[in-house]
Each structure stands twice: as structure tokens, then as C-alpha cells.
Design a protein around this motif. Structure first.
Motif, short mmCIF file in Angstrom:
data_model
loop_
_atom_site.label_atom_id
_atom_site.label_comp_id
_atom_site.label_asym_id
_atom_site.label_seq_id
_atom_site.Cartn_x
_atom_site.Cartn_y
_atom_site.Cartn_z
N ARG A 3 1.30 -1.00 -0.14
CA ARG A 3 0.07 0.03 -0.11
C ARG A 3 0.73 1.13 -0.25
O ARG A 3 1.98 1.40 0.93
N ILE A 4 0.47 2.10 -0.71
CA ILE A 4 1.14 3.87 -0.73
C ILE A 4 0.58 4.27 0.14
O ILE A 4 -0.70 4.35 -0.69
N ALA A 5 0.46 5.05 1.26
CA ALA A 5 0.48 5.98 1.81
C ALA A 5 1.11 7.60 1.89
O ALA A 5 1.90 7.59 1.57
N ALA A 203 9.58 6.59 2.25
CA ALA A 203 10.26 7.29 0.75
C ALA A 203 10.02 8.56 0.79
O ALA A 203 9.48 9.56 0.60
N ALA A 204 11.48 9.17 1.14
CA ALA A 204 11.86 10.73 0.45
C ALA A 204 13.29 10.16 0.71
O ALA A 204 14.29 9.92 1.06
N ASP A 205 13.73 11.17 -0.27
CA ASP A 205 15.69 11.13 -0.51
C ASP A 205 16.32 11.52 0.23
O ASP A 205 15.68 13.04 0.87
N THR A 206 17.59 11.55 0.14
CA THR A 206 18.68 12.76 1.06
C THR A 206 19.63 12.91 0.49
O THR A 206 19.94 11.83 0.04
N SER A 263 4.64 7.90 1.82
CA SER A 263 5.35 9.06 0.91
C SER A 263 6.25 10.87 2.32
O SER A 263 4.52 10.82 2.43
N ASN A 264 6.90 10.70 2.02
CA ASN A 264 7.68 12.01 3.34
C ASN A 264 8.45 12.50 3.13
O ASN A 264 9.06 12.79 3.05
#
Length: 288
Positions: A3-5, A203-206, A263-264
Motif C-alpha cells: 500500500r502506498i500512503a 520514501a523520501a530522498d536525502t 511518501s513523506n
């Protein structure tokens, strides 16, 4: 299928909590994680929703075709001062009840505590869990923990060892991609060890703060203990997304019915709609 929230933190100042399900649906999401929000509850505070508001929120979500998967309160479980732990337990017990009432029996949270007082903080964390796990058992809620930068434990493997020490299947691990380089940058070996106790992936990049001889970021005074990371859209940082999702695939996480990817992205509020839609498409691509 995973699931993608969406975490709608970028909209906290402009959208009312009760409108969050409609917003998530407009952005293309079927799932929503509730995070610190003035109407829901702020960091280190007690939740501010009552039974009537919970009922309204559940109805709005159902009407929008959106499922609330989880809540993310942040409390000082690791203290280390006893008063901080007392407050955290008091607040979190109510959050557990709220999660159950929302039909979203998952709490994704952090260890907290102080890295310079690691022993005291670990003790505080275990004492807090001693009180909260019976509440979680009673309400049927799972508690997942992220070793956040500047928590008493930041390394992913050591964090998993601490959670394993609780000896409870009501406890799991949150892998936050934006914390990759504080976690030890070893998803390929860490996640198989966590196994089916992986409760959520954010899921967020850094950027890798260790690069350029540790001068990727320059903080003053020199030697500052500040922890620096970002929550960028996928592809804008240094996270190896193919490795991460390849590992999630090989461990079977992506095939689990309860798998949750959130996704944050917090870095681009001015483009929040565009970024939210991009994230959904990119996560689907990585899963596919």
C-alpha cells in the motif's frame, strides 16, 4: 501488494484535518498516514481529537475512498528524564486508543532520548514500553519504531537489536529512506535481518552527509553535533532506490498485504501537489 500512503504534513497550515482524506484522493492516493497536525496532535503532546471528530474523520475517509493506515505521534519514550517518560506514556496510551478507534491499528514513531545519555535513554525506553505494550495488546495496535537522527539510537542494526529485546510481536521497525546514511547505509543487510518485523518504509530522498570528507554540509561551530538530513523527492538525493526496493522485493515485503510505503517529502511545500503526484508514480514504478 504494498500500500502506498501519503503523509500530508506540507498541508498542515492550509488544509483542515477533516479535509485530508479528500486531499489524499485528489492527489491520487488510496491510503493516508496521519502525522503531527494542530488538530490531531503535535509533537510531545496528547492527541486533540475526541470521539465525535474521530467518527467524522472515519466517515470522510470512507466517503473519499481513502483508508487511514496508521498514525505517527512523536513522544519522548527514551526520556531520559523520568518526567519526560511519564508524559510520553500518558500521551501515547491515548494515541493507541485513537489508532484503534480510527481503524488504523498501526503507530509509526521514534525512539527519542539523547545520544549523549544512551544508557539512561535505553532504560527509559524499555520502562516506557513495559507500560505501553499491554495497552497495545489490549487495543490490537502495533508500534513500529524509527531510529531517528539524534535519537539515543541512530544505527539501524542496533535499533533492531533493542526492539528484538522487547520480545513482543506488537513491535516492529520503520525504515526511513531519508535517514539512510544515519542508519548505516546497509538496507541490503539490515532489512533481511529485520525480516517480517519490518512495519513500514518511508520514501523520501536525502544527501549523504558523510561525503566530501564530511564537508557535504558545513555547520558552525566546527564539530557541531547537529544531525543534518533532508526529505526530498525520490531521485533528488543519494539514496540507492534500486538497492532499497530490490531488497524489499527479495525479502518478500512488497508482496505482503500489510506492507506500507509512506511518501513523506517535506522540502518542497510550495510544490506539494506536483511532488505528491510524482512520488506516487515513482513509488509505483519502483514496486513494479
Amino acid at each position: 501488494m504494498a500500500r502506498i500512503a501519503i503523509d500530508l504534513t506540507p498541508y498542515n497550515d492550509s488544509v483542515h484535518l477533516l479535509d485530508f482524506p479528500d486531499l489524499a484522493a485528489r492527489l491520487g492516493y488510496e491510503y493516508l498516514q496521519l502525522t503531527p497536525n494542530p488538530d490531531f496532535g503535535r509533537h510531545f503532546h496528547r492527541p486533540k481529537v475526541d470521539s465525535a471528530m474521530i467518527a467524522q474523520l472515519r466517515k470522510r475517509a470512507a466517503d473519499a475512498g481513502v483508508t487511514i493506515t496508521s498514525v505517527q505521534p512523536v513522544q519522548r519514550f527514551g526520556g531520559p528524564d523520568p518526567r519526560d517518560v511519564e508524559i510520553a506514556v500518558f500521551n501515547a496510551a491515548r494515541y493507541i486508543e485513537v489508532a484503534a478507534m480510527l481503524g488504523a491499528p498501526v503507530i509509526n514513531t521514534e525512539f527519542s532520548g539523547r545520544p549523549e545519555r544512551e544508557e539512561e535513554s535505553e532504560y527509559s525506553f524499555y520502562r516506557a514500553m513495559e507500560q505501553l505494550l499491554p495497552v497495545a495488546e489490549r487495543e490490537g495496535v502495533t508500534l513500529n519504531f524509527d531510529p531517528h537522527p539524534d535519537d539515543f539510537v541512530e544505527d539501524g542494526l542496533e535499533a533492531w537489536r533493542i526492539l528484538r529485546g522487547l520480545n513482543s510481536d506488537r513491535v516492529g521497525f520503520v525504515y526511513v529512506a531519508a535517514h539512510t546514511f544515519h542508519l548505516g547505509d546497509r538496507a541490503a543487510t539490515l532489512l533481511p535481518e529485520v525480516g517480517d518485523r519490518l512495519g513500514a518504509v518511508f520514501a523520501a530522498d536525502t544527501f549523504d552527509h558523510r561525503r566530501s570528507h564530511g564537508l557535504r554540509y558545513i555547520t558552525n561551530p566546527p564539530g557541531s553535533a547537529a544531525r543534518v538530513h533532508q526529505h526530498l523527492r525520490i531521485g533528488d538525493g543519494d539514496v540507492d532506490w534500486q538497492e532499497l526496493f530490490g531488497t524489499l522485493r527479495s525479502t518478500g515485503y512488497l508482496d505482503r498485504d500489510d506492507a506500507l510505503i509512506v511518501s513523506n517529502v517535506f522540502a518542497e511545500d510550495e510544490h506539494a501537489d506536483e511532488v505528491s503526484r510524482f512520488q506516487l508514480a515513482k513509488i509505483r514504478e519502483l514496486i513494479g
